[in-house]
Design an enzyme around this catalytic site. Structure first.
Site, PDB file in Angstrom:
ATOM      1  N   LYS A 132      28.530  36.622  34.666  1.00  0.00           N
ATOM      2  CA  LYS A 132      28.620  35.215  35.498  1.00  0.00           C
ATOM      3  C   LYS A 132      29.828  34.499  35.651  1.00  0.00           C
ATOM      4  O   LYS A 132      30.137  34.236  34.299  1.00  0.00           O
ATOM      5  CB  LYS A 132      27.424  34.598  35.124  1.00  0.00           C
ATOM      6  CG  LYS A 132      25.971  35.159  35.609  1.00  0.00           C
ATOM      7  CD  LYS A 132      24.797  34.409  35.063  1.00  0.00           C
ATOM      8  CE  LYS A 132      24.599  33.118  35.973  1.00  0.00           C
ATOM      9  NZ  LYS A 132      23.282  32.346  35.520  1.00  0.00           N
ATOM     10  N   LEU A 133      30.192  33.802  36.628  1.00  0.00           N
ATOM     11  CA  LEU A 133      31.456  33.128  36.418  1.00  0.00           C
ATOM     12  C   LEU A 133      31.043  31.963  37.481  1.00  0.00           C
ATOM     13  O   LEU A 133      30.593  31.964  38.426  1.00  0.00           O
ATOM     14  CB  LEU A 133      32.528  33.728  37.089  1.00  0.00           C
ATOM     15  CG  LEU A 133      33.170  34.823  36.223  1.00  0.00           C
ATOM     16  CD1 LEU A 133      34.020  35.873  36.984  1.00  0.00           C
ATOM     17  CD2 LEU A 133      34.201  34.514  35.223  1.00  0.00           C
TER      18      LEU A 133
END
Length: 317
Positions: A132-133
């Site tokens: 996740k970014l």
């Protein structure tokens, strides 16, 4: 009569937005998502105490430097919790890169590879992990690079159409547009306090993104996130995936009746437009005051919880 959770599963992949093992066992989602806030909450669960102890022991073996031990133990704890969740789901776990790196492409790539390495060393292959970014320009560029290296990404804190378009153009695996936080902003900043589900600004945003992706043949998965009520979920039935908190999973499971598909694209696939430049991305994103506010706010909040997690780890080292 069938309950709404069972009915929803027929048309949308249901993902659990939690680190709670009991909830995983109860609702049996396909995938699970975590973030710094979820990891911080999960760390308070008694069953997870051994995972914290193991992360701290491991970190002490990696370095004698206290600051580095904190970083190592925090990374290891996030992965340890992910490993426990993976025992209970058939699909993927999403593990988040430190939000404080949201504007640093190089550091985000390095942290993502670090997390992947820890999963791989525990016997988990890349096809069961999503990194996740935050959907900043730099986060999207990091994801673009990682995808080319076989590391699939989940782009989170997504509030504007410009963010969604840039993610698709970068070829990222999945996006998480935040339905409820969009609604929160409009309630706090406008005169209208109540919205019918079909007119909910978050629902309207995800619907627009979904239709655009399908119309142009983008493969990026649309996973609605951050729900405030059942109406939002029902209105987005048919979305590729929906990640739902345990309280709303419970409400769905206890509600009877069919869920009808609301999202579908039946038109012809059209040519993709030229990709947004960095300047175009920033200009278009900044035309949306809600998105500007909520992206910055989301990064700050995740960074605060990351700091709290590190403080907890530091006190135990």
């Amino acid at each position: 009569m069938t309950d709404k959770l069972t009915s929803l599963r027929q048309i949308t992949t249901v993902v659990a937005d939690t680190g709670d093992i009991a909830a995983m066992k109860l609702y049996q989602p396909q995938d699970a998502t975590t973030n710094p806030s979820i990891i911080l909450n999960a760390a308070q669960i008694p069953e997870y105490r051994k995972l914290i102890d193991e992360a701290i022991t491991w970190a002490r073996e990696q370095s004698s430097d206290h600051a580095q031990q904190i970083v190592d133990a925090t990374d290891k704890l996030a992965v340890n919790i992910g490993l426990e969740i993976l025992k209970l789901i058939p699909g993927r776990i999403s593990t988040e890169v430190d939000a404080r790196l949201s504007y640093d492409t190089v550091a985000s790539v390095a942290k993502a590879k670090r997390l992947i390495k820890l999963y791989n060393e525990a016997g988990i292959s890349n096809d069961r992990i999503l990194i996740k970014l935050a959907s900043t320009w730099q986060g999207i560029r990091a994801a673009e690079q990682l995808e080319k290296e076989g590391i699939n990404c989940n782009l989170t804190l997504l509030f504007s159409f410009a963010q969604a378009r840039a993610c698709a153009e970068a070829g990222v695996f999945l996006i998480s547009p935040f339905v409820g936080r969009i609604l929160d902003w409009y309630k706090a900043n406008g005169d209208q306090k109540e919205f019918a589900p079909s007119e909910d600004p978050g629902v309207v945003s995800v619907t627009e993104i979904y239709q655009y992706y399908k119309k142009h043949g983008y493969k990026t998965v649309v996973m609605g996130a951050s729900f405030r009520n059942l109406g939002e979920i029902i209105e987005l039935a048919g979305c590729d995936r929906l990640t739902i908190a345990p309280s709303l999973l419970k409400e769905l499971a206890e509600s009877e009746g069919p869920v009808e598909r609301k999202l579908a694209y039946t038109g012809e696939i059209q040519a993709k437009p030229a990709p947004l430049t960095e300047a175009e991305f920033y200009w278009q994103h900044n035309q949306d005051p809600m998105a500007v506010d909520k992206l910055a706010d989301g990064i700050r909040k995740f960074a605060i919880d990351q700091g709290k997690l590190e403080k907890m780890i530091s006190d135990l080292l």
